[in-house]
Design a protein around this motif. Sequence first.
Motif, PDB file in Angstrom:
ATOM      1  N   ASN A 175       2.969 -27.734   3.777  1.00  8.41           N
ATOM      2  CA  ASN A 175       3.083 -28.647   4.913  1.00  8.41           C
ATOM      3  C   ASN A 175       2.227 -29.895   4.749  1.00  8.41           C
ATOM      4  O   ASN A 175       1.386 -30.226   5.586  1.00  8.41           O
ATOM      5  CB  ASN A 175       2.723 -27.913   6.214  1.00  8.41           C
ATOM      6  CG  ASN A 175       3.738 -26.863   6.589  1.00  8.41           C
ATOM      7  OD1 ASN A 175       4.836 -27.168   7.045  1.00  8.41           O
ATOM      8  ND2 ASN A 175       3.379 -25.611   6.342  1.00  8.41           N
ATOM      9  N   HIS A 233       7.155 -26.956   2.005  1.00  9.59           N
ATOM     10  CA  HIS A 233       7.181 -28.103   2.910  1.00  9.59           C
ATOM     11  C   HIS A 233       6.417 -29.296   2.335  1.00  9.59           C
ATOM     12  O   HIS A 233       5.537 -29.870   2.980  1.00  9.59           O
ATOM     13  CB  HIS A 233       6.604 -27.714   4.275  1.00  9.59           C
ATOM     14  CG  HIS A 233       7.446 -26.728   5.025  1.00  9.59           C
ATOM     15  ND1 HIS A 233       8.463 -27.095   5.878  1.00  9.59           N
ATOM     16  CD2 HIS A 233       7.419 -25.371   5.042  1.00  9.59           C
ATOM     17  CE1 HIS A 233       9.021 -26.012   6.388  1.00  9.59           C
ATOM     18  NE2 HIS A 233       8.415 -24.950   5.899  1.00  9.59           N
ATOM     19  N   HIS A 284      11.485 -25.480   1.015  1.00 11.43           N
ATOM     20  CA  HIS A 284      11.510 -26.818   1.619  1.00 11.43           C
ATOM     21  C   HIS A 284      10.857 -27.861   0.706  1.00 11.43           C
ATOM     22  O   HIS A 284       9.995 -28.633   1.133  1.00 11.43           O
ATOM     23  CB  HIS A 284      10.836 -26.792   2.990  1.00 11.43           C
ATOM     24  CG  HIS A 284      11.500 -25.867   3.975  1.00 11.43           C
ATOM     25  ND1 HIS A 284      12.608 -26.219   4.702  1.00 11.43           N
ATOM     26  CD2 HIS A 284      11.219 -24.577   4.309  1.00 11.43           C
ATOM     27  CE1 HIS A 284      12.974 -25.198   5.465  1.00 11.43           C
ATOM     28  NE2 HIS A 284      12.156 -24.189   5.240  1.00 11.43           N
TER      29      HIS A 284
END
Length: 557
Positions: A248, A272, A296
């Motif tokens: 992330n 991410h 991701h």
Amino acid sequence: MAIRILVHVLLPAFLSFYTCKGQDTSVSPLSPMKKKEQETLYSVIQGFIGKGWNGSDLYPDPCGWTPIQGVSCELYEKYWYVTVLNLGPVFDNSLVCTHDAQFPDEIFKLKHLRILSLTGCFLYPTQNPVRLPISNWENLSNSLESLHLRSNPGLVGTIPSSFGCLRKLQSLALIENGLIGELPSSIGNLVRLRQLVLSGNHFVGEIPLHYMGLFELLIFDASRNNLSGALPSTVGLLDSLLKLDLSNNLLEGELPRELGRLKNLVLLDLSHNKFRGGLTGPLQELVSLQHMVMSHNPIRGDLFGIQWEFFQNMETLDFSDMSLTGSVPESMTKMKRLRYLDLSNNNLSGCLSVSLENMPSLRALHLNGNKFTGKLEFSERFYRKMGRRFTAWDNANDLCYIASSMTAWIQVPYGIVVGGDVGWTVPKDQDFFDDWASRNRFLVNDTLRFEYKTDSVIEVNEEDYNKCKAMRPLFFSNNGDTVFTFDRPGLFFFISGVSGHCGRGQKIVVKVLDSHSPPPQHQNDDQHSGAAVIAPLAKTTSVLLVVSSFFLLLFAA
């Protein structure tokens, strides 16, 4: 006379029982604390919990017979000095910070302080923002070994460069605060550091190259920030690492070859981000890996560049949403300890090997959102074992299955959205999810849908739910759109996997009732008299659940 003898005999033994282990046994708990040290401690505590606290009930001082929960002392030259300060809702009777808490400068006068931990002390970034002090940290350079600042969204500012003076620091954890700015390179001077956790802040910029000299580092977690740039090739110098979590963020570029030098790595989470360039060969050198999460990322490429049979310790493999192409290698079925495999939302194609069924530890298999073709020939026993943890919807229309074996067990892709428009996030009201659940009724085969961005969903048992811990997770997902089907009646417990979120109310318990109606039959079943039917596994429609007031509320301890 008898009483006087008992006093002379028993009192020294009683006092010696309370002496500090490893310290001078001639000193009792009645040993004094210097007045200056006591005044400093009281001033520090009042800065965090308010002026109403004065320690008047402590005898004879904060380190005597009535100590303060979260405060520990040690003896130096026969005087008590504060060595541990742990404030926040950690223990049942811990000192809890007031809503207008400050970060008192007096804390830097506790010259023997080894451990400083502040949890949930600064909660209001708008009403009461508190700036992390940028100076005076050098006063603790000869003592501080652990600095933990956790769940303080109102703690703002940047990481002071003077942190680099804390030469004895072994653990630095700045988790879910309101900190901003670039990571100071001076942290690279902390050569004794074994844990560096910077997750859940607003840090920007690149990962300093100077951090790659932290040769004793075991845990490096800088997840859930806005870090950018490439992963430094010198990351291979951190060969003691057990956990590397950079998920992330905004990191990009190809994975460096030197990543393969991290032979002791147990967890790798780079999800991410914006990594690309395919799954590089050095990944297969990480033979100690138990958990690899790469989801991701626009990685692209196929799955054939890695010899999967080498990963005999692998338990979790999340490769969802990576733009992968090609088929699923047969070698992936050789990972004997693999429990969770997510290949969803890629461009994978071809037929699925029935050997996937023979993986002895596999408990979750997500294949939805690809271009698989052919016929699923897994046994009914396999579908029964996987239950809600098998997903294969949204593939090509010519991916088929045997309806008589699978109809009762196939995962429904949609369901009622947890939290409604709010979604799966930290609620403003800790009772929000309990109130939401009380307005809904759930039956076996109903589905929940968790929608979130930078978070995760974990199913746990009741004990872990009450403790907000995931020591024995039953189900885990962090794909941002998690669908969960209830395969039995009873209680289901869910918590957020992000540190601190559960304690702030992001958890839910659901009571599922037994359904007395038979499961829906395939529309052509009545025409075939129970014979096996070949049907396309396409996207199914969602079911609108009727709102009802029937639910059992459970609250965390």
